[in-house]
Motif scaffolding. Structure first.
Motif, PDB file in Angstrom:
ATOM      1  N   TYR A 255       3.286   2.540   3.206  1.00  0.00           N
ATOM      2  CA  TYR A 255       2.360   3.159   4.150  1.00  0.00           C
ATOM      3  C   TYR A 255       2.952   4.399   4.817  1.00  0.00           C
ATOM      4  CZ  TYR A 255      -0.988   3.232   8.089  1.00  0.00           C
ATOM      5  OH  TYR A 255      -1.942   3.576   9.021  1.00  0.00           O
ATOM      6  N   GLU A 256       4.252   4.416   5.041  1.00  0.00           N
ATOM      7  CA  GLU A 256       4.884   5.538   5.733  1.00  0.00           C
ATOM      8  C   GLU A 256       5.332   6.658   4.796  1.00  0.00           C
ATOM      9  OE1 GLU A 256       5.138   1.844   8.042  1.00  0.00           O
ATOM     10  OE2 GLU A 256       5.884   2.349   6.037  1.00  0.00           O
ATOM     11  N   ASN A 257       5.270   6.441   3.478  1.00  0.00           N
ATOM     12  CA  ASN A 257       5.812   7.419   2.535  1.00  0.00           C
ATOM     13  C   ASN A 257       5.034   8.736   2.549  1.00  0.00           C
ATOM     14  OD1 ASN A 257       6.748   5.013  -0.055  1.00  0.00           O
ATOM     15  ND2 ASN A 257       7.872   5.725   1.733  1.00  0.00           N
ATOM     16  N   VAL A 258       5.764   9.830   2.296  1.00  0.00           N
ATOM     17  CA  VAL A 258       5.141  11.149   2.186  1.00  0.00           C
ATOM     18  C   VAL A 258       5.330  11.736   0.786  1.00  0.00           C
ATOM     19  CG1 VAL A 258       5.335  11.654   4.640  1.00  0.00           C
ATOM     20  CG2 VAL A 258       7.204  12.288   3.111  1.00  0.00           C
ATOM     21  N   ARG A 259       6.234  11.170   0.007  1.00  0.00           N
ATOM     22  CA  ARG A 259       6.453  11.593  -1.376  1.00  0.00           C
ATOM     23  C   ARG A 259       6.692  10.375  -2.247  1.00  0.00           C
ATOM     24  NH1 ARG A 259       5.411  16.977  -3.032  1.00  0.00           N
ATOM     25  NH2 ARG A 259       5.764  18.301  -1.210  1.00  0.00           N
ATOM     26  N   CYS A 260       6.170  10.415  -3.461  1.00  0.00           N
ATOM     27  CA  CYS A 260       6.479   9.368  -4.427  1.00  0.00           C
ATOM     28  C   CYS A 260       7.906   9.573  -4.911  1.00  0.00           C
ATOM     29  CB  CYS A 260       5.505   9.429  -5.605  1.00  0.00           C
ATOM     30  SG  CYS A 260       5.914   8.280  -6.944  1.00  0.00           S
ATOM     31  N   GLU A 261       8.717   8.538  -4.846  1.00  0.00           N
ATOM     32  CA  GLU A 261      10.117   8.674  -5.235  1.00  0.00           C
ATOM     33  C   GLU A 261      10.296   8.802  -6.743  1.00  0.00           C
ATOM     34  OE1 GLU A 261      12.557   5.682  -3.540  1.00  0.00           O
ATOM     35  OE2 GLU A 261      12.016   6.156  -1.472  1.00  0.00           O
ATOM     36  N   ARG A 262       9.270   8.448  -7.510  1.00  0.00           N
ATOM     37  CA  ARG A 262       9.383   8.565  -8.967  1.00  0.00           C
ATOM     38  C   ARG A 262       8.911   9.930  -9.454  1.00  0.00           C
ATOM     39  NH1 ARG A 262       6.354   4.194 -12.537  1.00  0.00           N
ATOM     40  NH2 ARG A 262       8.241   2.957 -12.110  1.00  0.00           N
ATOM     41  N   CYS A 263       7.675  10.320  -9.107  1.00  0.00           N
ATOM     42  CA  CYS A 263       7.122  11.568  -9.656  1.00  0.00           C
ATOM     43  C   CYS A 263       7.064  12.696  -8.640  1.00  0.00           C
ATOM     44  CB  CYS A 263       5.733  11.318 -10.238  1.00  0.00           C
ATOM     45  SG  CYS A 263       4.443  11.023  -8.996  1.00  0.00           S
ATOM     46  N   GLU A 264       7.438  12.408  -7.382  1.00  0.00           N
ATOM     47  CA  GLU A 264       7.497  13.389  -6.301  1.00  0.00           C
ATOM     48  C   GLU A 264       6.135  13.955  -5.916  1.00  0.00           C
ATOM     49  OE1 GLU A 264      10.429  16.352  -7.175  1.00  0.00           O
ATOM     50  OE2 GLU A 264      12.087  14.939  -6.942  1.00  0.00           O
ATOM     51  N   ALA A 265       5.067  13.249  -6.237  1.00  0.00           N
ATOM     52  CA  ALA A 265       3.739  13.685  -5.791  1.00  0.00           C
ATOM     53  C   ALA A 265       3.646  13.570  -4.278  1.00  0.00           C
ATOM     54  CB  ALA A 265       2.658  12.831  -6.446  1.00  0.00           C
ATOM     55  N   LEU A 266       2.939  14.499  -3.651  1.00  0.00           N
ATOM     56  CA  LEU A 266       2.666  14.399  -2.226  1.00  0.00           C
ATOM     57  C   LEU A 266       1.785  13.181  -1.980  1.00  0.00           C
ATOM     58  CD1 LEU A 266       2.802  16.247   0.548  1.00  0.00           C
ATOM     59  CD2 LEU A 266       0.352  16.398   0.085  1.00  0.00           C
ATOM     60  N   LEU A 267       2.113  12.413  -0.949  1.00  0.00           N
ATOM     61  CA  LEU A 267       1.327  11.242  -0.580  1.00  0.00           C
ATOM     62  C   LEU A 267       0.759  11.429   0.817  1.00  0.00           C
ATOM     63  CD1 LEU A 267       3.797   8.408  -1.699  1.00  0.00           C
ATOM     64  CD2 LEU A 267       1.867   9.329  -3.011  1.00  0.00           C
ATOM     65  N   GLY A 268      -0.373  10.824   1.060  1.00  0.00           N
ATOM     66  CA  GLY A 268      -0.961  10.870   2.388  1.00  0.00           C
ATOM     67  C   GLY A 268      -1.965   9.750   2.554  1.00  0.00           C
ATOM     68  N   TYR A 269      -2.124   9.312   3.792  1.00  0.00           N
ATOM     69  CA  TYR A 269      -3.092   8.248   4.073  1.00  0.00           C
ATOM     70  C   TYR A 269      -4.454   8.868   4.343  1.00  0.00           C
ATOM     71  CZ  TYR A 269      -5.280   4.116   6.089  1.00  0.00           C
ATOM     72  OH  TYR A 269      -6.120   3.057   6.342  1.00  0.00           O
ATOM     73  N   VAL A 270      -5.468   8.325   3.673  1.00  0.00           N
ATOM     74  CA  VAL A 270      -6.849   8.787   3.841  1.00  0.00           C
ATOM     75  C   VAL A 270      -7.616   7.685   4.560  1.00  0.00           C
ATOM     76  CG1 VAL A 270      -8.932   9.608   2.680  1.00  0.00           C
ATOM     77  CG2 VAL A 270      -6.674  10.121   1.709  1.00  0.00           C
TER      78      VAL A 270
END
Length: 416
Positions: free
Chosen positions: A15-30
């Protein structure tokens, strides 16, 4: 809280992540989806959602995400807002020129967003002061004044004040030990203080709930100041465990409600997480507690929640002991406490859009099942271990404020 996965590579994310540690995609909560989404850059500060339910919609990062690095919520690209729904609730932030205050702010916002997730899952409205200037919810994160004036964590007519010192681990543990509390967490503070808020919103002016509340918790019209003085002078009754969830709950009916509300939030949040992970208990010994039910918390009856709670906490405490840690759930739920938890459940069911209407129409009965006893390491208060998430390195301060800057220290009523 349920589990989340990166929509680009399917890696497990949190829930707190901002980047995927595998593919480095930007993450965000919608919040409109109640999901963590992966995003691809769409240019001009816009990000395209890769979540299947997002249907390629465009979003922007909350200002406190893009600039201040203390948030990870997204805003629809066509919204006029610069702050997300969660950050709009924060009216005052700490003085960011002081050492460590940015880290404390990050920790406070992280705990607040976890609370908001659970409130939304239960279908509870969370109006901001923008939505409802008179009784909307707002937060102030303040620090003690240089002149020795203390900031008291508390609630006053929808305004929740938290002393940012609570975000410092050593300070919080010192206070926990001094007050003899089983544990003391930032998330627990948010749960407790919003309990006061929802009492005023859901119970205080509703005759359907007010009289049953008084039968269970006591008369809230009792003088709060006198009760506070008596509690800190005399302490809790020696037999408080037979009727209350905590020693502090004995202080006044308001605090009994807030402590019980906070405990209910803890229960449904942990059960939501265990259900999402598919956790099951299938011991070899048939006399051991089992857990196979995966009913979503928003659909579960109170009896269903309690039936699942005991085996889960039994396993949790056993796992903690194997780690050499104190019990993660150092509580025993006496029958009167179970009655109070049931009452909270039914009040929420009546207010929430997604909770069970079959239980919402009638007040809680005053009878209860047998106490739910949990294995304890000892009779001494113990602290549940808290997994800390350290904020990523913060960018330089920007000229645009993330919210109103810190106001002079103040006291809050119904304080803790």
């Amino acid at each position: 809280m349920k589990t989340f996965h990166c929509n680009r590579c399917s890696h497990l994310v949190f829930y707190e992540n901002v980047r995927c540690e595998r593919c480095e995609a930007l993450l965000g909560y919608v919040p409109e989806l109640a999901e963590i989404s992966a995003f691809e850059d769409a240019g001009e500060g816009r990000w395209r959602s890769l979540h299947p339910r997002g249907e390629g919609a465009l979003f922007r990062q909350c200002h406190n995400y893009a600039v201040e690095n203390v948030c990870n919520w997204m805003i629809p690209a066509d919204s006029p807002d610069t702050l997300c729904r969660a950050c709009q609730l924060t009216r005052t932030i700490p003085n960011l020129s002081a050492p460590d205050n940015r880290l404390y702010w990050y920790r406070l916002e992280m705990a607040k967003r976890r609370l908001l997730y659970t409130l939304a899952a239960l279908g509870l409205d969370v109006p901001s002061r923008k939505d409802d200037p008179e009784s909307g919810l707002a937060f102030e994160f303040l620090e003690d004044g240089g002149d020795g004036e203390r900031v008291m964590t508390g609630h006053d007519n929808g305004l929740i004040t938290l002393n940012i010192a609570e975000a410092e681990d050593a300070y919080r543990e010192k206070v926990r030990s001094a007050m003899g509390e089983p544990y003391r967490t930032l998330l627990g503070h948010f749960r407790h203080e919003t309990g006061h808020y929802y009492f005023s919103q859901l119970v205080e002016n509703d005759p359907r709930w007010l009289e049953p509340y008084r039968k269970l918790f006591g008369d809230e019209r009792a003088d709060y100041g006198e009760a506070l003085t008596a509690y800190y002078r005399d302490g809790a009754p020696k037999d408080w465990q037979g009727s209350y969830i905590s020693a502090y709950a004995t202080m006044h009916p308001w605090e009994d409600w807030a402590e019980t509300w906070a405990h209910y939030m803890l229960i449904v949040d942990v059960l939501d997480t265990s259900t999402s992970y598919g956790l099951a208990l299938l011991p070899d010994d048939p006399s051991e507690p089992t857990l196979t039910d995966r009913t979503p918390i928003e659909d579960a009856s109170f009896e269903n929640l309690m039936k699942r709670w005991f085996p889960l906490t039994y396993a949790l405490n056993s796992l903690n002991r194997s780690l050499g840690m104190p019990d993660g759930y150092p509580f025993t739920l006496a029958s009167p406490v179970v009655d109070k938890l049931r009452f909270v459940h039914r009040v929420i069911a009546a207010a929430g859009d997604k909770t069970q209407p079959r239980e919402a129409a009638k007040p809680a009965p005053l009878s209860a099942p047998q106490p739910v006893a949990q294995p304890m390491m000892s009779q001494e208060p113990v602290q549940a271990p808290v997994m800390q998430t350290i904020a990523p390195s913060a960018p330089p301060l920007q000229s645009e404020p993330a919210a109103v800057k810190a106001a002079p220290a103040k006291r809050a009523t119904r304080r803790r």
